[in-house]
Design a protein around this motif. Sequence first.
Motif, PDB file in Angstrom:
ATOM      1  N   LYS A  83       0.804  -1.225   0.000  1.00 15.10           N
ATOM      2  CA  LYS A  83       0.000   0.000   0.000  1.00 15.10           C
ATOM      3  C   LYS A  83       0.835   1.272   0.000  1.00 15.10           C
ATOM      4  O   LYS A  83       0.456   2.273  -0.618  1.00 15.10           O
ATOM      5  CB  LYS A  83      -0.924   0.020   1.230  1.00 15.10           C
ATOM      6  N   TYR A  84       1.993   1.241   0.691  1.00 16.56           N
ATOM      7  CA  TYR A  84       2.669   2.509   0.971  1.00 16.56           C
ATOM      8  C   TYR A  84       4.131   2.588   0.535  1.00 16.56           C
ATOM      9  O   TYR A  84       4.762   3.616   0.744  1.00 16.56           O
ATOM     10  CB  TYR A  84       2.582   2.824   2.474  1.00 16.56           C
ATOM     11  N   GLU A  85       4.665   1.541  -0.061  1.00  9.94           N
ATOM     12  CA  GLU A  85       6.057   1.581  -0.485  1.00  9.94           C
ATOM     13  C   GLU A  85       6.159   1.381  -1.992  1.00  9.94           C
ATOM     14  O   GLU A  85       5.956   0.287  -2.515  1.00  9.94           O
ATOM     15  CB  GLU A  85       6.865   0.501   0.252  1.00  9.94           C
ATOM     16  N   LYS A  86       6.473   2.464  -2.705  1.00  9.92           N
ATOM     17  CA  LYS A  86       6.536   2.420  -4.166  1.00  9.92           C
ATOM     18  C   LYS A  86       7.612   1.473  -4.674  1.00  9.92           C
ATOM     19  O   LYS A  86       7.486   0.887  -5.750  1.00  9.92           O
ATOM     20  CB  LYS A  86       6.790   3.828  -4.720  1.00  9.92           C
ATOM     21  N   GLU A  87       8.700   1.333  -3.919  1.00  9.02           N
ATOM     22  CA  GLU A  87       9.804   0.483  -4.374  1.00  9.02           C
ATOM     23  C   GLU A  87       9.502  -1.011  -4.223  1.00  9.02           C
ATOM     24  O   GLU A  87      10.218  -1.844  -4.768  1.00  9.02           O
ATOM     25  CB  GLU A  87      11.074   0.820  -3.570  1.00  9.02           C
ATOM     26  N   TYR A  88       8.463  -1.332  -3.477  1.00 15.88           N
ATOM     27  CA  TYR A  88       8.151  -2.745  -3.212  1.00 15.88           C
ATOM     28  C   TYR A  88       7.327  -3.312  -4.365  1.00 15.88           C
ATOM     29  O   TYR A  88       6.213  -2.856  -4.632  1.00 15.88           O
ATOM     30  CB  TYR A  88       7.387  -2.859  -1.901  1.00 15.88           C
ATOM     31  N   LYS A  89       7.836  -4.319  -5.034  1.00 17.96           N
ATOM     32  CA  LYS A  89       7.208  -4.827  -6.263  1.00 17.96           C
ATOM     33  C   LYS A  89       6.564  -6.202  -6.097  1.00 17.96           C
ATOM     34  O   LYS A  89       5.960  -6.716  -7.034  1.00 17.96           O
ATOM     35  CB  LYS A  89       8.246  -4.897  -7.395  1.00 17.96           C
ATOM     36  N   VAL A  90       6.710  -6.836  -4.943  1.00 16.72           N
ATOM     37  CA  VAL A  90       6.147  -8.176  -4.744  1.00 16.72           C
ATOM     38  C   VAL A  90       4.623  -8.103  -4.705  1.00 16.72           C
ATOM     39  O   VAL A  90       4.051  -7.233  -4.054  1.00 16.72           O
ATOM     40  CB  VAL A  90       6.665  -8.793  -3.422  1.00 16.72           C
ATOM     41  N   ARG A  91       3.970  -9.027  -5.398  1.00 18.56           N
ATOM     42  CA  ARG A  91       2.517  -9.112  -5.362  1.00 18.56           C
ATOM     43  C   ARG A  91       2.107 -10.579  -5.249  1.00 18.56           C
ATOM     44  O   ARG A  91       2.544 -11.416  -6.026  1.00 18.56           O
ATOM     45  CB  ARG A  91       1.889  -8.492  -6.619  1.00 18.56           C
ATOM     46  N   LEU A  92       1.259 -10.850  -4.265  1.00 16.98           N
ATOM     47  CA  LEU A  92       0.811 -12.209  -4.002  1.00 16.98           C
ATOM     48  C   LEU A  92      -0.669 -12.352  -4.324  1.00 16.98           C
ATOM     49  O   LEU A  92      -1.393 -11.355  -4.468  1.00 16.98           O
ATOM     50  CB  LEU A  92       1.032 -12.561  -2.523  1.00 16.98           C
ATOM     51  N   SER A  93      -1.133 -13.605  -4.397  1.00 16.95           N
ATOM     52  CA  SER A  93      -2.558 -13.858  -4.589  1.00 16.95           C
ATOM     53  C   SER A  93      -3.306 -13.577  -3.288  1.00 16.95           C
ATOM     54  O   SER A  93      -2.693 -13.468  -2.216  1.00 16.95           O
ATOM     55  CB  SER A  93      -2.789 -15.308  -5.001  1.00 16.95           C
ATOM     56  N   GLU A  94      -4.629 -13.481  -3.360  1.00 20.02           N
ATOM     57  CA  GLU A  94      -5.432 -13.223  -2.163  1.00 20.02           C
ATOM     58  C   GLU A  94      -5.259 -14.331  -1.129  1.00 20.02           C
ATOM     59  O   GLU A  94      -5.197 -14.074   0.073  1.00 20.02           O
ATOM     60  CB  GLU A  94      -6.911 -13.085  -2.539  1.00 20.02           C
ATOM     61  N   LYS A  95      -5.190 -15.580  -1.599  1.00 20.55           N
ATOM     62  CA  LYS A  95      -5.021 -16.704  -0.670  1.00 20.55           C
ATOM     63  C   LYS A  95      -3.654 -16.643   0.006  1.00 20.55           C
ATOM     64  O   LYS A  95      -3.527 -16.886   1.214  1.00 20.55           O
ATOM     65  CB  LYS A  95      -5.190 -18.026  -1.410  1.00 20.55           C
ATOM     66  N   GLU A  96      -2.630 -16.324  -0.755  1.00 24.22           N
ATOM     67  CA  GLU A  96      -1.289 -16.185  -0.175  1.00 24.22           C
ATOM     68  C   GLU A  96      -1.268 -15.063   0.862  1.00 24.22           C
ATOM     69  O   GLU A  96      -0.668 -15.194   1.938  1.00 24.22           O
ATOM     70  CB  GLU A  96      -0.264 -15.934  -1.274  1.00 24.22           C
ATOM     71  N   GLU A  97      -1.926 -13.954   0.538  1.00 16.16           N
ATOM     72  CA  GLU A  97      -2.026 -12.823   1.469  1.00 16.16           C
ATOM     73  C   GLU A  97      -2.633 -13.265   2.802  1.00 16.16           C
ATOM     74  O   GLU A  97      -2.203 -12.845   3.871  1.00 16.16           O
ATOM     75  CB  GLU A  97      -2.895 -11.714   0.880  1.00 16.16           C
ATOM     76  N   LYS A  98      -3.671 -14.112   2.715  1.00 17.50           N
ATOM     77  CA  LYS A  98      -4.372 -14.543   3.928  1.00 17.50           C
ATOM     78  C   LYS A  98      -3.469 -15.400   4.807  1.00 17.50           C
ATOM     79  O   LYS A  98      -3.492 -15.289   6.045  1.00 17.50           O
ATOM     80  CB  LYS A  98      -5.636 -15.318   3.538  1.00 17.50           C
ATOM     81  N   PHE A  99      -2.685 -16.278   4.193  1.00 14.41           N
ATOM     82  CA  PHE A  99      -1.732 -17.083   4.964  1.00 14.41           C
ATOM     83  C   PHE A  99      -0.716 -16.183   5.669  1.00 14.41           C
ATOM     84  O   PHE A  99      -0.374 -16.403   6.838  1.00 14.41           O
ATOM     85  CB  PHE A  99      -1.004 -18.072   4.042  1.00 14.41           C
ATOM     86  N   ILE A 100      -0.238 -15.181   4.951  1.00 15.91           N
ATOM     87  CA  ILE A 100       0.716 -14.226   5.535  1.00 15.91           C
ATOM     88  C   ILE A 100       0.078 -13.491   6.709  1.00 15.91           C
ATOM     89  O   ILE A 100       0.690 -13.325   7.777  1.00 15.91           O
ATOM     90  CB  ILE A 100       1.181 -13.197   4.473  1.00 15.91           C
ATOM     91  N   GLU A 101      -1.167 -13.070   6.540  1.00 14.09           N
ATOM     92  CA  GLU A 101      -1.864 -12.348   7.599  1.00 14.09           C
ATOM     93  C   GLU A 101      -2.060 -13.233   8.828  1.00 14.09           C
ATOM     94  O   GLU A 101      -1.885 -12.791   9.967  1.00 14.09           O
ATOM     95  CB  GLU A 101      -3.218 -11.858   7.085  1.00 14.09           C
ATOM     96  N   PHE A 102      -2.429 -14.497   8.611  1.00 13.95           N
ATOM     97  CA  PHE A 102      -2.640 -15.428   9.729  1.00 13.95           C
ATOM     98  C   PHE A 102      -1.373 -15.565  10.565  1.00 13.95           C
ATOM     99  O   PHE A 102      -1.407 -15.455  11.799  1.00 13.95           O
ATOM    100  CB  PHE A 102      -3.073 -16.798   9.185  1.00 13.95           C
ATOM    101  N   ILE A 103      -0.258 -15.806   9.903  1.00 14.47           N
ATOM    102  CA  ILE A 103       1.006 -15.966  10.632  1.00 14.47           C
ATOM    103  C   ILE A 103       1.376 -14.664  11.343  1.00 14.47           C
ATOM    104  O   ILE A 103       1.822 -14.668  12.496  1.00 14.47           O
ATOM    105  CB  ILE A 103       2.132 -16.407   9.674  1.00 14.47           C
ATOM    106  N   SER A 104       1.178 -13.539  10.658  1.00 15.94           N
ATOM    107  CA  SER A 104       1.528 -12.231  11.229  1.00 15.94           C
ATOM    108  C   SER A 104       0.731 -11.954  12.498  1.00 15.94           C
ATOM    109  O   SER A 104       1.280 -11.544  13.522  1.00 15.94           O
ATOM    110  CB  SER A 104       1.276 -11.120  10.207  1.00 15.94           C
ATOM    111  N   LYS A 105      -0.577 -12.166  12.438  1.00 18.22           N
ATOM    112  CA  LYS A 105      -1.440 -11.788  13.549  1.00 18.22           C
ATOM    113  C   LYS A 105      -1.481 -12.827  14.663  1.00 18.22           C
ATOM    114  O   LYS A 105      -1.632 -12.487  15.836  1.00 18.22           O
ATOM    115  CB  LYS A 105      -2.865 -11.529  13.031  1.00 18.22           C
TER     116      LYS A 105
END
Length: 733
Positions: free
Chosen positions: A433-455
């Motif tokens: 959302k906030y870093e223009k230099e960051y180019k990685v993009r994941l699928s919605e399902k991948e995002e959810k796995f990342i969020e689960f581990i993070s939270k």
Amino acid sequence: MTNSGTGKTYASAFAMRELGYKRVLFLVHRNQIARQALKSYKNVFDSRLTMGLVMGSEDDYDADYIFATIQTVSKDDNLTKFDKKAFDCIILDEAHHSAAGSYKKILDYFEPDLWLGMTATPDKRDDNIEGRNIYEIFNHNIACEIRLQQAMEEDSLCPFHYFGITDLEMISDEGKSKEEQIENFRYLTSDERVNYVIEQANYYGYSGERVKGLIFCSRVNEAEKLSEKFNAKGLRTCVLTGADSPETRAERIEQLVQNDPNGALDYILSVDIFSEGVDVPEINQVIMLRPTQSPIVFVQQLGRGLRKASEKEYVVILDFIGNYKNNFMIPIALSGDRSYNKDNIRRYVVEGERIIPGASTIHFDEISRKKIFASVDSANFSDIKLLRENYTNLKNKLGHIPALMDFDRYGEMDVLRIFDNKSLGSYYKFLVKYEKEYKVRLSEKEEKFIEFISKKLANGKRIHELELLKRMLTYRKGLMGILAKSLKKDYDINLSEKGQENVINMMTNEFPSGSGKKTYEECVFLSKDGQGDYKISDPFAKMLENKEFYQIIEELVEFGISRFHRDYKDRYQDTDFVLYQKYTYEDACRLLNWKNNEVPLNIGGYKFDKYTKTFPVFINYDKTEDISDTTKYEDHFTSSTTLIAISKSGRSLESEDVQNFLYAKDRGIDVQLFVRKNKDDKISKEFYYLGRMTATGNAKEFTMANTDKTAVEIEWMLDVPVREDIYEYIVEG
């Protein structure tokens, strides 16, 4: 680049002496500071090196060590008098100004072996303009960084006695219109406030023969009006602003510090000019009549009184605390804790001098304490603006996108605040959302796995799931067997049958209850492998084939394991808890190895889990006034080892839950205590873990006030006395 609020000049002098540099240029932004620096260097060096000034009438271009202002040297006529390689080292004082034109001109011209920048505020700049990043100008090399706590520990500073004093009730930052600002100005400079400030200044005093004070105000017109009124009351004060000449400043400072009371000043009133670059060791009282807008500026202003002087044992800091929304910054500044954890901030206000090494003290009066608590309660520490500001500070310091571990390494904001933000949930989402230099993009399902581990897992509160994930990055089958061996070998943890089931439920979405089950319904990491063990689930295995996803998981796991070793490795007895660490309801259910989570509403003050025979008790120590009489339990500590806790309403001595409490030991029931100060922290919702406890047998049934419901009062003995600072924080009203 050195980052220090005090002693920078002496630190640089010792460095030059150790490095053996023969020709050095020391650049400052005022003549007075150049003269002070020259004196400091003469105290460190012997006479073999010559020291000189370059400032118009006192030019000494041939000295080994030259002290000058940026303004003087940056003039073309003066600059070209030096060869580009004339100096071994060039030192820039207040280096956060290095992006200014005059500094840049010097940086572009000279070619020394070493550029040394010194500043207490490297982050004080416009981050969004190219070339303004001070860290970048110095190639992100931080030679030395020292913060207030460390400087106090090393006895580099004069002890201070800080008093947070309630300002008059009408002093507030509410209202934005010009009419309201004019009204506020009337209050700020009223006779009532002037008398109040003088009264408090006299009461709290100073160290030395007479007061030599500095007063910080919000605006120049306020400072001028206050000075006029102070003088009418018999004090000798003046106002210094950025418009005053160096000569005027030097003259007024000399009047302030002189020992002869004739013609002396008691106070100088200032807005910003004394926040940096002014060394007046004799100051023995600092009065803050302005809201704290930044922890950095607060420490700078505090630091004006922290220089050591022969006739000064300590400095008195008087902070007049009004109804300001940023009051929470005061304990952040004093503690140096930038985690932005609300409960930590509240504790710092209560604990006072425990957070400052040495002989210094911190004291807030009762009303100012409540004002800070109100400020903390209303603050949103997962606010995007705050997150972005802290992220940008760290990125500028490093010169690249920070890794998760960098937030901990450099003592910046706790990255868990990013995970807490409801619109984010993960560092990955923040960067997208906030870093223009960051180019990685994941699928919605991948995002959810990342969020689960993070939270759920990255806070490190339990090592099991993190070690399991770490194994999944290498192994595909026999995972629970591998986990059990690694937990025993590396952590001396015996993975019980119930513990194994809990971990499996956690990693297959069987543990959540209520709406939480749907939130992460696709986050299934494990599946049965047909051999009586578990393997990595097909969807997760497929995702790990994505190199970028794999690297994010790897980083999260590394971060979580690091947090475990930092905060949660010293487990209490045979539990997965750490005394005095904080846990949510969900954390407690998980770490007690329950099969399923329970929503807080179903737990209430306590809940017995038959499967694990655990019986956690959750106490909100301060009750809100608007709760019903049937839930207004008078739980209270009678000492650091004894607690009176009230059963739920409608209970008698014969009720099953009361009987389980009273005969827990005989029935093999494990009762554990979790306490929080109040329920006002809407973000963390965490309880202090205080260990196991046993009912003493003292219990009595009674009718709850204003109701016809009965309840039971039970006395408990804690296995471990509550640590003094936590105890005082919880019980203090």
